[in-house]
Design a protein around this motif. Structure first.
Motif, PDB file in Angstrom:
ATOM      1  N   ILE A  10       0.863  -1.180   0.000  1.00  0.00           N
ATOM      2  CA  ILE A  10       0.000   0.000   0.000  1.00  0.00           C
ATOM      3  C   ILE A  10       0.896   1.225   0.000  1.00  0.00           C
ATOM      4  CG2 ILE A  10      -1.743   1.293   1.277  1.00  0.00           C
ATOM      5  CD1 ILE A  10      -2.558  -1.378   2.572  1.00  0.00           C
ATOM      6  N   ARG A  11       0.643   2.161  -0.938  1.00  0.00           N
ATOM      7  CA  ARG A  11       1.399   3.414  -0.991  1.00  0.00           C
ATOM      8  C   ARG A  11       0.424   4.569  -0.898  1.00  0.00           C
ATOM      9  NH1 ARG A  11       2.983   7.480  -4.112  1.00  0.00           N
ATOM     10  NH2 ARG A  11       1.934   6.745  -5.975  1.00  0.00           N
ATOM     11  N   CYS A  12       0.680   5.464   0.025  1.00  0.00           N
ATOM     12  CA  CYS A  12      -0.158   6.648   0.225  1.00  0.00           C
ATOM     13  C   CYS A  12       0.126   7.649  -0.895  1.00  0.00           C
ATOM     14  CB  CYS A  12       0.135   7.273   1.581  1.00  0.00           C
ATOM     15  SG  CYS A  12      -0.784   8.790   1.897  1.00  0.00           S
ATOM     16  N   ASN A  13      -0.917   8.131  -1.555  1.00  0.00           N
ATOM     17  CA  ASN A  13      -0.748   9.110  -2.629  1.00  0.00           C
ATOM     18  C   ASN A  13      -0.538  10.534  -2.106  1.00  0.00           C
ATOM     19  OD1 ASN A  13      -0.943   7.288  -4.753  1.00  0.00           O
ATOM     20  ND2 ASN A  13      -3.158   7.363  -4.733  1.00  0.00           N
ATOM     21  N   LEU A  14      -0.758  10.762  -0.822  1.00  0.00           N
ATOM     22  CA  LEU A  14      -0.556  12.107  -0.262  1.00  0.00           C
ATOM     23  C   LEU A  14       0.863  12.315   0.238  1.00  0.00           C
ATOM     24  CD1 LEU A  14      -3.893  12.646   1.698  1.00  0.00           C
ATOM     25  CD2 LEU A  14      -3.273  13.438  -0.583  1.00  0.00           C
ATOM     26  N   CYS A  15       1.390  11.378   1.043  1.00  0.00           N
ATOM     27  CA  CYS A  15       2.724  11.577   1.622  1.00  0.00           C
ATOM     28  C   CYS A  15       3.781  10.624   1.063  1.00  0.00           C
ATOM     29  CB  CYS A  15       2.660  11.446   3.148  1.00  0.00           C
ATOM     30  SG  CYS A  15       2.387   9.765   3.745  1.00  0.00           S
ATOM     31  N   THR A  32      -6.651  -6.673   5.813  1.00  0.00           N
ATOM     32  CA  THR A  32      -5.316  -6.561   6.416  1.00  0.00           C
ATOM     33  C   THR A  32      -5.381  -5.858   7.762  1.00  0.00           C
ATOM     34  OG1 THR A  32      -4.889  -4.440   5.366  1.00  0.00           O
ATOM     35  CG2 THR A  32      -4.190  -6.414   4.161  1.00  0.00           C
ATOM     36  N   GLY A  33      -6.479  -5.215   8.074  1.00  0.00           N
ATOM     37  CA  GLY A  33      -6.590  -4.443   9.292  1.00  0.00           C
ATOM     38  C   GLY A  33      -6.096  -3.012   9.129  1.00  0.00           C
ATOM     39  N   PHE A  34      -5.646  -2.638   7.922  1.00  0.00           N
ATOM     40  CA  PHE A  34      -5.140  -1.297   7.643  1.00  0.00           C
ATOM     41  C   PHE A  34      -6.296  -0.304   7.648  1.00  0.00           C
ATOM     42  CE2 PHE A  34      -3.848   2.141   4.794  1.00  0.00           C
ATOM     43  CZ  PHE A  34      -2.600   2.447   5.295  1.00  0.00           C
ATOM     44  N   LYS A  35      -6.153   0.790   8.405  1.00  0.00           N
ATOM     45  CA  LYS A  35      -7.224   1.788   8.518  1.00  0.00           C
ATOM     46  C   LYS A  35      -6.852   3.123   7.880  1.00  0.00           C
ATOM     47  CE  LYS A  35      -9.858  -0.871  10.983  1.00  0.00           C
ATOM     48  NZ  LYS A  35     -10.777  -1.700  10.287  1.00  0.00           N
ATOM     49  N   GLN A  36      -5.662   3.660   8.214  1.00  0.00           N
ATOM     50  CA  GLN A  36      -5.260   4.956   7.679  1.00  0.00           C
ATOM     51  C   GLN A  36      -3.751   5.099   7.707  1.00  0.00           C
ATOM     52  OE1 GLN A  36      -7.214   7.739  10.260  1.00  0.00           O
ATOM     53  NE2 GLN A  36      -5.384   8.052  11.499  1.00  0.00           N
ATOM     54  N   CYS A  37      -3.260   6.036   6.919  1.00  0.00           N
ATOM     55  CA  CYS A  37      -1.831   6.343   6.857  1.00  0.00           C
ATOM     56  C   CYS A  37      -1.427   7.195   8.056  1.00  0.00           C
ATOM     57  CB  CYS A  37      -1.545   7.082   5.558  1.00  0.00           C
ATOM     58  SG  CYS A  37       0.203   7.470   5.320  1.00  0.00           S
ATOM     59  N   LEU A  38      -0.130   7.361   8.244  1.00  0.00           N
ATOM     60  CA  LEU A  38       0.398   8.207   9.317  1.00  0.00           C
ATOM     61  C   LEU A  38       0.011   9.677   9.132  1.00  0.00           C
ATOM     62  CD1 LEU A  38       3.943   6.630   9.483  1.00  0.00           C
ATOM     63  CD2 LEU A  38       2.013   6.200  10.997  1.00  0.00           C
ATOM     64  N   CYS A  39      -0.286  10.085   7.895  1.00  0.00           N
ATOM     65  CA  CYS A  39      -0.680  11.465   7.614  1.00  0.00           C
ATOM     66  C   CYS A  39      -2.194  11.648   7.722  1.00  0.00           C
ATOM     67  CB  CYS A  39      -0.190  11.883   6.235  1.00  0.00           C
ATOM     68  SG  CYS A  39      -1.013  11.048   4.861  1.00  0.00           S
ATOM     69  N   ASP A  43      -8.324   7.319   2.351  1.00  0.00           N
ATOM     70  CA  ASP A  43      -8.923   6.795   1.126  1.00  0.00           C
ATOM     71  C   ASP A  43      -8.157   7.013  -0.181  1.00  0.00           C
ATOM     72  OD1 ASP A  43      -9.324   9.487   1.051  1.00  0.00           O
ATOM     73  OD2 ASP A  43     -11.472   9.396   0.686  1.00  0.00           O
ATOM     74  N   ASP A  44      -6.976   7.595  -0.168  1.00  0.00           N
ATOM     75  CA  ASP A  44      -6.231   7.856  -1.406  1.00  0.00           C
ATOM     76  C   ASP A  44      -4.948   7.028  -1.424  1.00  0.00           C
ATOM     77  OD1 ASP A  44      -5.499   8.919  -3.817  1.00  0.00           O
ATOM     78  OD2 ASP A  44      -4.816  10.829  -2.993  1.00  0.00           O
ATOM     79  N   PHE A  45      -5.067   5.752  -1.847  1.00  0.00           N
ATOM     80  CA  PHE A  45      -3.945   4.813  -1.819  1.00  0.00           C
ATOM     81  C   PHE A  45      -3.808   4.082  -3.153  1.00  0.00           C
ATOM     82  CE2 PHE A  45      -5.626   4.884   2.537  1.00  0.00           C
ATOM     83  CZ  PHE A  45      -4.498   5.294   3.216  1.00  0.00           C
ATOM     84  N   ASP A  46      -2.572   3.650  -3.454  1.00  0.00           N
ATOM     85  CA  ASP A  46      -2.319   2.685  -4.523  1.00  0.00           C
ATOM     86  C   ASP A  46      -2.113   1.360  -3.821  1.00  0.00           C
ATOM     87  OD1 ASP A  46      -2.399   4.369  -6.721  1.00  0.00           O
ATOM     88  OD2 ASP A  46      -0.279   4.870  -6.585  1.00  0.00           O
ATOM     89  N   ILE A  47      -2.901   0.349  -4.195  1.00  0.00           N
ATOM     90  CA  ILE A  47      -2.830  -0.958  -3.557  1.00  0.00           C
ATOM     91  C   ILE A  47      -2.450  -1.983  -4.603  1.00  0.00           C
ATOM     92  CG2 ILE A  47      -4.115  -2.703  -2.287  1.00  0.00           C
ATOM     93  CD1 ILE A  47      -5.928  -0.407  -1.302  1.00  0.00           C
TER      94      ILE A  47
END
Length: 52
Positions: A10-15, A32-39, A43-47
């Motif tokens: 998963i890559r965050c498109n914002l940070c 996966t249990g993934f909820k949000q990025c550190l930033c 909802d804006d991810f490349d998976i």
């Protein structure tokens, strides 16, 4: 019956932060249990699914 294990990148498109997680495939959804990025992006991810 046991669900299939998968590896997800998963890559965050914002940070640009990258996460590599293992999860379970349940029909057409991967948990996966993934909820949000550190930033705080939720909802804006490349998976991408990787070989396990």
């Amino acid at each position: 019956m046991e669900t299939a294990r998968v590896k997800i990148a998963i890559r965050c498109n914002l940070c640009g932060e990258k996460f590599v997680l293992r999860g379970r495939r349940d029909k057409d959804r991967i948990d996966t249990g993934f909820k949000q990025c550190l930033c705080n992006n939720v909802d804006d991810f490349d998976i991408q699914e990787l070989a396990l």
